[in-house]
Design a protein around this motif. Structure first.
Motif, PDB file in Angstrom:
ATOM      1  N   TYR A 174      20.067  -4.145 -36.045  1.00  0.00           N
ATOM      2  CA  TYR A 174      18.877  -3.447 -36.525  1.00  0.00           C
ATOM      3  C   TYR A 174      18.082  -4.351 -37.447  1.00  0.00           C
ATOM      4  CZ  TYR A 174      21.521  -2.825 -40.871  1.00  0.00           C
ATOM      5  OH  TYR A 174      22.239  -3.039 -42.016  1.00  0.00           O
ATOM      6  N   VAL A 207      12.506  -2.410 -42.098  1.00  0.00           N
ATOM      7  CA  VAL A 207      11.228  -2.915 -42.585  1.00  0.00           C
ATOM      8  C   VAL A 207      10.876  -2.182 -43.868  1.00  0.00           C
ATOM      9  CG1 VAL A 207       8.781  -3.246 -42.079  1.00  0.00           C
ATOM     10  CG2 VAL A 207      10.475  -3.412 -40.233  1.00  0.00           C
ATOM     11  N   ASN A 208      10.869  -2.912 -44.965  1.00  0.00           N
ATOM     12  CA  ASN A 208      10.450  -2.366 -46.254  1.00  0.00           C
ATOM     13  C   ASN A 208       9.099  -2.970 -46.614  1.00  0.00           C
ATOM     14  OD1 ASN A 208      13.066  -1.150 -46.468  1.00  0.00           O
ATOM     15  ND2 ASN A 208      13.857  -3.084 -47.259  1.00  0.00           N
ATOM     16  N   ASN A 254      12.581   1.441 -45.374  1.00  0.00           N
ATOM     17  CA  ASN A 254      12.858   1.840 -43.990  1.00  0.00           C
ATOM     18  C   ASN A 254      11.618   2.482 -43.363  1.00  0.00           C
ATOM     19  OD1 ASN A 254      14.075   2.394 -41.538  1.00  0.00           O
ATOM     20  ND2 ASN A 254      15.511   3.903 -42.351  1.00  0.00           N
ATOM     21  N   ALA A 255      10.539   1.708 -43.321  1.00  0.00           N
ATOM     22  CA  ALA A 255       9.240   2.224 -42.889  1.00  0.00           C
ATOM     23  C   ALA A 255       9.260   2.760 -41.464  1.00  0.00           C
ATOM     24  CB  ALA A 255       8.183   1.122 -43.021  1.00  0.00           C
ATOM     25  N   THR A 256      10.077   2.204 -40.597  1.00  0.00           N
ATOM     26  CA  THR A 256      10.132   2.664 -39.205  1.00  0.00           C
ATOM     27  C   THR A 256      11.159   3.756 -38.985  1.00  0.00           C
ATOM     28  OG1 THR A 256      11.650   0.838 -38.681  1.00  0.00           O
ATOM     29  CG2 THR A 256       9.288   0.458 -38.317  1.00  0.00           C
ATOM     30  N   ASP A 257      11.773   4.246 -40.068  1.00  0.00           N
ATOM     31  CA  ASP A 257      12.688   5.387 -40.044  1.00  0.00           C
ATOM     32  C   ASP A 257      13.844   5.167 -39.056  1.00  0.00           C
ATOM     33  OD1 ASP A 257      13.442   7.829 -41.092  1.00  0.00           O
ATOM     34  OD2 ASP A 257      12.410   8.990 -39.552  1.00  0.00           O
ATOM     35  N   GLU A 258      14.504   4.020 -39.174  1.00  0.00           N
ATOM     36  CA  GLU A 258      15.642   3.712 -38.314  1.00  0.00           C
ATOM     37  C   GLU A 258      16.853   4.559 -38.717  1.00  0.00           C
ATOM     38  OE1 GLU A 258      15.424   1.547 -35.762  1.00  0.00           O
ATOM     39  OE2 GLU A 258      13.314   1.247 -36.296  1.00  0.00           O
ATOM     40  N   ARG A 269      13.118   7.041 -43.860  1.00  0.00           N
ATOM     41  CA  ARG A 269      11.928   6.543 -44.548  1.00  0.00           C
ATOM     42  C   ARG A 269      11.726   7.244 -45.894  1.00  0.00           C
ATOM     43  NH1 ARG A 269       8.414   8.390 -41.376  1.00  0.00           N
ATOM     44  NH2 ARG A 269       8.400   6.643 -39.915  1.00  0.00           N
ATOM     45  N   THR A 321       9.080   6.812 -49.475  1.00  0.00           N
ATOM     46  CA  THR A 321       7.877   6.144 -49.988  1.00  0.00           C
ATOM     47  C   THR A 321       7.704   6.470 -51.460  1.00  0.00           C
ATOM     48  OG1 THR A 321       6.854   6.432 -47.812  1.00  0.00           O
ATOM     49  CG2 THR A 321       5.399   5.825 -49.629  1.00  0.00           C
TER      50      THR A 321
END
Length: 834
Positions: A771, A774-775, A794-798, A823, A825
Motif C-alpha cells: 500500500y 498519501v498524507n 490517509n487522503a485516499t482512505d485506504e 481519512r 483531516t
C-alpha cells in the motif's frame, strides 16, 4: 576533527538545529538547515562529542517543521517516518507496536527499541503488558527535536535497547518567544489547543513551558468523548561558567480511546474492508450504551469500571540534568528523573463471531442446547429469542450479526520509576578519550487485570447494544449481554532494579579516522508476585444497587456450555501465586569507526551485541521460573541482539544521502495475551536503509527514506515448522517520501508512506497487500506571525490492516484485525510571538 564535548558547542549546535519553524522560508533557509543537521552533536545513546556526520552510528533527527508534514495523529505516527522503524499506529493515541531493522514484533509495544524523553527512558521496558511506553508519552510543541539511533552504540549507552533508541528532546528556551495554536478535526470530532513559551529570565537563566489540551471523540466513532486531557512540561536552566544545571517537570493527564482487533471482511487475497454495519477504520465497537461495567478484583472485591477511560495515562515527573566541565577536559554528565505513573487500559476485544456473516439465531440455539438448569437438566430449546437489552430499542427482537466482546480491563496501579545516568568523560590532547558511567533504574510494575468479562453485543459501528437471550420457557440464558462474569483475574506486583556500569574508549587515529569501543554490564534484580485467581467473591453483592441480585452478583451462580467457566469462589487466600525472586545479567559491547573521506563524505562500520531483560512477560511462559521465584535452566532472563552495520554518509547544503547495510540476529522469548501463545525464537534479518534530502530548485525540496529488509524465523523451540518463514508483519520494503513546494507565503506537499505486502501471522498464509498512504499538507502564512494549515492523513482512505488474530481465512469471511485510521483531516491555526 572530532568535535570537543563542551556545553557551549552543544548549545550552539542544538539551538541551530532546532531553530527552524513553520514560518515562510526560502531556499537558502532550507540549505542552511541541511548543513546544520550534519553539524549537530549526537546526544542520544552514542559516544559523546561527535557530529551526525562524524558519528559511526546510523542517526536521524526531525524537528517541528519536519513532523508537521507527516500529519501525525499519534506519537507513533511521528516515529514511523524514521528510517528502518516500523511503527504500527492502528491502536489509536497509544498502544502502538514499534520495532526496527527486522527485529521481531511478536507482540505489542517496543521490546528491543527504547523510547526516551530528554535522554532517559519513559519506561525501562517498552512492552509491559498494557503499559506500552508510547501510552505515557505525547508529542507536542514542548519537543524541539526527535533523534533516533538505530542499532550500534544503543547497546552500550542505554540499557534494554539493543535495537535502538528514539529520543524526544525538549525545547529549553534559549531562542525565546512562543506560540499558541488551535486545531480542529474537519471530518472527525476533536479540538486541541497547543502552546509554548520560553526565554531568558536573566543573562544566565532561561526557561521553557509548553503543553496541550484536547477534547473530542477521536479519529473513530466511539459514541462519546474518548480523547480528553492534556499535558504541561516545564524546564528551567541555569548557565554556569563551566556548564549548566537544568530542572524538568512534566504532568500528563490524558485519556484516549484504543482500538483492539475487531471484525474485518476478507475481500480478496491481501485485500480487506468493512463488514456490513461496521467499518473498523473509522468506527469502533465502543458504545455510549455500554460505558460502565460492574466487576471484581483479584481479591473478590466489587468495583465499577468506566469504558470511556480507554487508555488512561497519568504521569508526574521531576528531573535534573547536570552537565559540567569539572576539571580541564573532564566532563561530568548526570541525568536524573523520578516519575509517578499510573492509569488504566480498558477496551472491547472481539473474542468470537457467534454467527457471521449471518444472524445470531443459530448461536442462541447452540447456547441453549449446551446449558443446564440448576438441577442439571436440559432446557427447553424448541425456540430461542434474542432481544436488545439496552439502547432506544431495548426489548425488540434482534436478528442481525453479533460478536462476543472480551472486555480487556487493566488498572495501572503503578508503573513509576526512578532513573539516574551518571558519566565522566576525559578528553586527552592526543585524540584519546575515555567515558565511564553508571546507570541505575528502579521500575515498578503493579497492575490489576480485573476479572475480564465476556458480553454478547450487536455488531454495529454506531453504539453497539447488549443482547439478552431467552429460551422457549422465558428463561434468560444471557441477561443484559453478560455471557461470562470472569475470564481471568490477575494481580501483578513486581519490581525490577537495573544496575549498569559502562565504559567507552575513543581514538582519533588520524585527522580522518575515528574509532571507539564500549562495553556495558547490566544486572537485573527482579522481585515480586503474580496472583492468579478467578473472581466473584464469597457472598452475593448488589454491585449496581438496583436491589436485585443479578447473574454477576450471585456468588453461587454457575454457567456451562461454551462459556468460560462462570463464577469460581476464589479470593486472594485461595488464589495461586508465582513468586519472583531472581538476578540476571548481560554483557553488551560495541566496536565502531568512521573514515572521514572529506567534510561531506563519511564511511563507517560497527558491530554490536546488546541485551534486553524479559521483565513481566516471563511470568506467562511456562517453565521459566521455579516455585521460589528463581530462574530455571530454560532462560537466562535476557534476550540478545547482534548487529553488524556498514554505512556511507554524504551531506552538502543541498543534498544529503545516508545508506546503511545491516545484519541482525535476535533472540526473542515472548508471551502473547490474545492468543495465549508463548515462544522462544531466533530471528535473522539483513537489510539496507536509505535516507535523503534534496533541494531540487529554489522552491522544491524532496526528503524521505527507504528500507529493504530480508528477515526470517531461523529457529523456533516450540514449533520447528515455522523455521524459514518470514516474521509476521515484516515487509520487504517500507518508505516515506515527502516532496514539498515552498514559497515566501505558502507551502504545499505530500508525505507518501508505504509498504510492500507482508504476512499478518507467522504461518505465512494470510497477507496484507502492499500500500501507499498519501498524507497531504499545506500552510499559508498570513504574515510572519500567523499561519493557517490543513493536513490530511490517509487522503485516499485506504483500508490497511497492521495485524490479525487469524493467520488464515477464506474470501468473504471475517477476521479480527486492527486497521489504520481512514481519512482524517485537521485544520490548524498558529500565532507566534516574541
Amino acid at each position: 576533527m572530532k568535535t570537543q564535548h563542551t556545553k557551549s558547542l552543544i548549545t550552539l549546535a542544538v539551538c541551530a538545529a532546532f531553530s527552524s519553524s513553520v514560518i515562510a522560508q526560502d531556499n537558502a533557509d532550507v540549505e542552511q538547515k541541511n548543513k546544520e543537521k550534519f553539524e549537530q552533536i549526537v546526544v542520544t545513546a552514542a559516544p559523546g562529542g561527535a557530529t551526525m556526520q562524524e558519528a559511526s552510528v546510523s542517526v536521524s533527527a526531525f524537528d517541528e517543521s519536519d513532523i508537521i508534514k507527516l500529519a501525525p495523529r499519534s506519537t507513533a505516527e511521528v516515529f514511523r517516518a524514521l528510517p528502518g522503524i516500523r511503527a504500527e499506529s492502528s491502536g489509536g493515541g497509544g498502544n502502538a507496536n514499534i520495532t526496527i531493522r527486522g527485529i521481531p514484533l511478536a507482540t505489542g509495544g517496543s521490546k528491543f527499541l527504547q523510547i526516551h524523553e530528554d535522554g532517559l527512558p519513559v519506561l525501562e521496558y517498552g512492552d509491559i503488558n498494557f503499559g506500552n511506553a508510547d501510552n505515557f508519552l505525547r508529542y507536542d510543541w514542548s519537543v524541539a527535536n526527535v533523534e533516533a539511533i538505530r542499532g550500534g552504540s544503543a547497546s552500550t549507552f542505554a540499557s534494554n535497547s539493543p535495537g535502538g533508541v528514539i529520543n524526544m528532546i525538549s525545547n529549553t528556551g534559549e531562542l525565546g518567544g512562543g506560540a499558541i495554536g488551535t486545531s480542529f478535526g474537519v471530518d472527525y470530532d476533536e479540538f486541541r489547543l497547543d502552546f509554548r513559551y520560553g526565554g531568558e529570565i536573566s543573562d544566565d537563566l532561561y526557561y521553557h513551558i509548553a503543553g496541550f489540551a484536547r477534547n473530542g471523540e477521536g479519529p473513530r466513532e466511539t459514541g462519546y468523548n474518548g480523547d480528553q486531557g492534556g499535558q504541561v512540561k516545564f524546564n528551567i536552566t541555569k548557565m554556569l561558567d563551566n556548564g549548566h544545571i537544568r530542572f524538568y517537570y512534566k504532568n500528563l493527564d490524558d485519556k484516549v480511546s484504543t482500538y483492539l482487533p475487531s471484525p474485518v471482511l476478507v475481500k480478496g487475497d491481501g485485500e480487506y474492508g468493512a463488514v456490513p454495519g461496521y467499518d473498523a477504520s473509522s468506527q469502533s465497537l465502543n458504545s455510549a450504551y455500554n460505558t460502565n461495567i460492574s466487576t471484581f478484583d483479584a481479591y473478590g472485591n466489587a468495583e465499577n469500571r468506566d469504558v470511556r477511560d480507554g487508555i488512561e495515562s497519568k504521569v508526574s515527573s521531576f528531573g535534573v540534568e547536570v552537565d559540567l566541565e569539572v576539571a580541564e577536559n573532564l566532563y561530568l554528565l548526570n541525568k536524573f528523573r523520578i516519575s509517578d505513573i499510573s492509569g488504566g487500559f480498558i477496551a472491547p476485544f472481539t473474542d468470537t463471531f457467534p454467527e457471521g456473516p449471518g444472524d445470531v439465531s443459530d448461536f442462541a440455539a447452540s447456547l441453549c442446547s449446551s446449558a443446564l438448569d440448576g438441577d442439571g437438566n436440559a432446557l427447553n430449546c424448541d425456540t430461542t429469542t434474542v432481544t436488545l437489552a439496552n439502547g432506544p430499542d431495548a426489548g425488540e427482537v434482534y436478528t442481525g450479526e453479533a460478536f462476543t466482546n472480551l472486555q480487556f480491563d487493566t488498572r495501572i496501579n503503578d508503573l513509576g520509576n526512578m532513573i539516574n545516568d551518571f558519566s565522566l568523560r576525559k578528553e586527552f590532547d592526543n585524540g584519546f578519550d575515555v567515558t565511564v558511567g553508571y546507570y541505575y533504574s528502579n521500575q515498578d510494575i503493579a497492575t490489576s487485570w480485573s476479572s475480564w468479562q465476556t458480553f454478547i453485543q450487536t455488531l454495529d459501528g454506531s453504539n453497539s447494544q447488549l443482547l439478552t437471550i431467552t429460551n422457549g420457557d422465558g428463561v434468560e440464558l444471557v441477561s443484559n449481554g453478560l455471557l461470562s462474569p470472569s475470564f481471568l483475574s490477575w494481580e501483578w506486583d513486581l519490581n525490577y532494579v537495573t544496575k549498569a556500569p559502562y565504559m567507552n574508549v575513543g581514538f582519533e587515529l588520524s585527522d580522518n579516522i575515528l574509532i571507539d569501543a564500549s562495553v556495558r554490564y547490566d544486572t537485573t534484580e527482579a522481585s515480586g508476585e503474580l496472583i492468579s485467581s478467578c473472581c466473584g467473591g464469597n457472598a452475593d453483592y448488589d454491585i449496581n444497587g438496583n436491589g436485585v441480585i443479578e447473574q454477576i452478583e450471585d456468588a453461587s451462580a454457575t454457567n456451562s456450555g461454551f462459556i468460560y467457566g462462570g463464577v469460581i469462589n476464589l479470593n486472594r487466600a485461595g488464589a495461586s501465586s508465582q513468586i519472583v525472586n531472581y538476578d540476571a545479567s548481560n554483557t553488551s559491547y560495541s566496536v565502531g569507526g568512521s573514515y572521514l573521506l572529506s567534510d561531506t563524505q563519511t564511511f563507517f562500520a560497527r558491530y554490536s551485541k546488546g541485551g534486553r531483560a524479559i521483565a513481566d512477560r516471563l511470568l506467562q511462559i511456562s517453565g521459566t521460573l521455579n516455585t521460589d521465584g528463581s530462574l530455571t535452566d530454560t532462560t537466562s532472563g535476557y534476550d540478545t541482539t547482534k548487529q553488524l552495520e556498514v554505512g556511507f554518509k554524504y551531506g552538502t547544503k543541498d543534498l544529503m544521502v545516508n545508506a546503511t547495510l545491516f545484519d541482525t540476529v535476535t533472540e526473542d522469548t515472548q508471551a502473547e495475551v490474545t492468543s495465549g501463545l508463548t515462544f522462544m525464537r531466533e530471528y535473522e534479518a539483513t537489510g539496507l536503509e536509505f535516507e535523503g534530502r534534496w533541494t531540487a530548485t529554489d522552491n522544491i525540496v524532496v526528503s524521505g527514506n527507504l528500507t529493504w529488509t530480508d528477515a526470517e524465523i531461523s529457529k523456533d523451540v516450540n514449533n520447528a515448522t515455522l523455521e524459514g518463514n518470514t516474521p509476521r508483519r515484516q515487509a520487504d520494503w517500507i518508505w516515506t517520501i515527502t516532496p514539498e513546494y515552498v514559497t515566501d507565503t505558502w507551502s504545499v506537499g505530500a508525505s507518501l508512506q508505504g509498504s510492500t505486502e507482508y504476512y499478518v501471522q507467522d504461518n505465512n498464509d494470510l497477507k496484507q497487500d502492499g500500500y501507499n498512504l498519501v498524507n497531504l499538507f499545506a500552510t499559508y502564512w498570513v504574515n510572519d506571525q500567523f499561519s493557517v494549515s490543513l493536513n490530511v492523513n490517509n487522503a485516499t482512505d485506504e483500508f490497511i490492516i497492521t495485524e490479525s488474530e487469524e493467520g488464515s481465512a477464506e474470501v468473504g469471511s471475517y477476521i479480527r484485525a486492527r486497521p489504520l485510521n481512514g481519512r482524517t483531516t485537521v485544520l490548524s491555526m498558529k500565532y507566534m510571538f516574541d
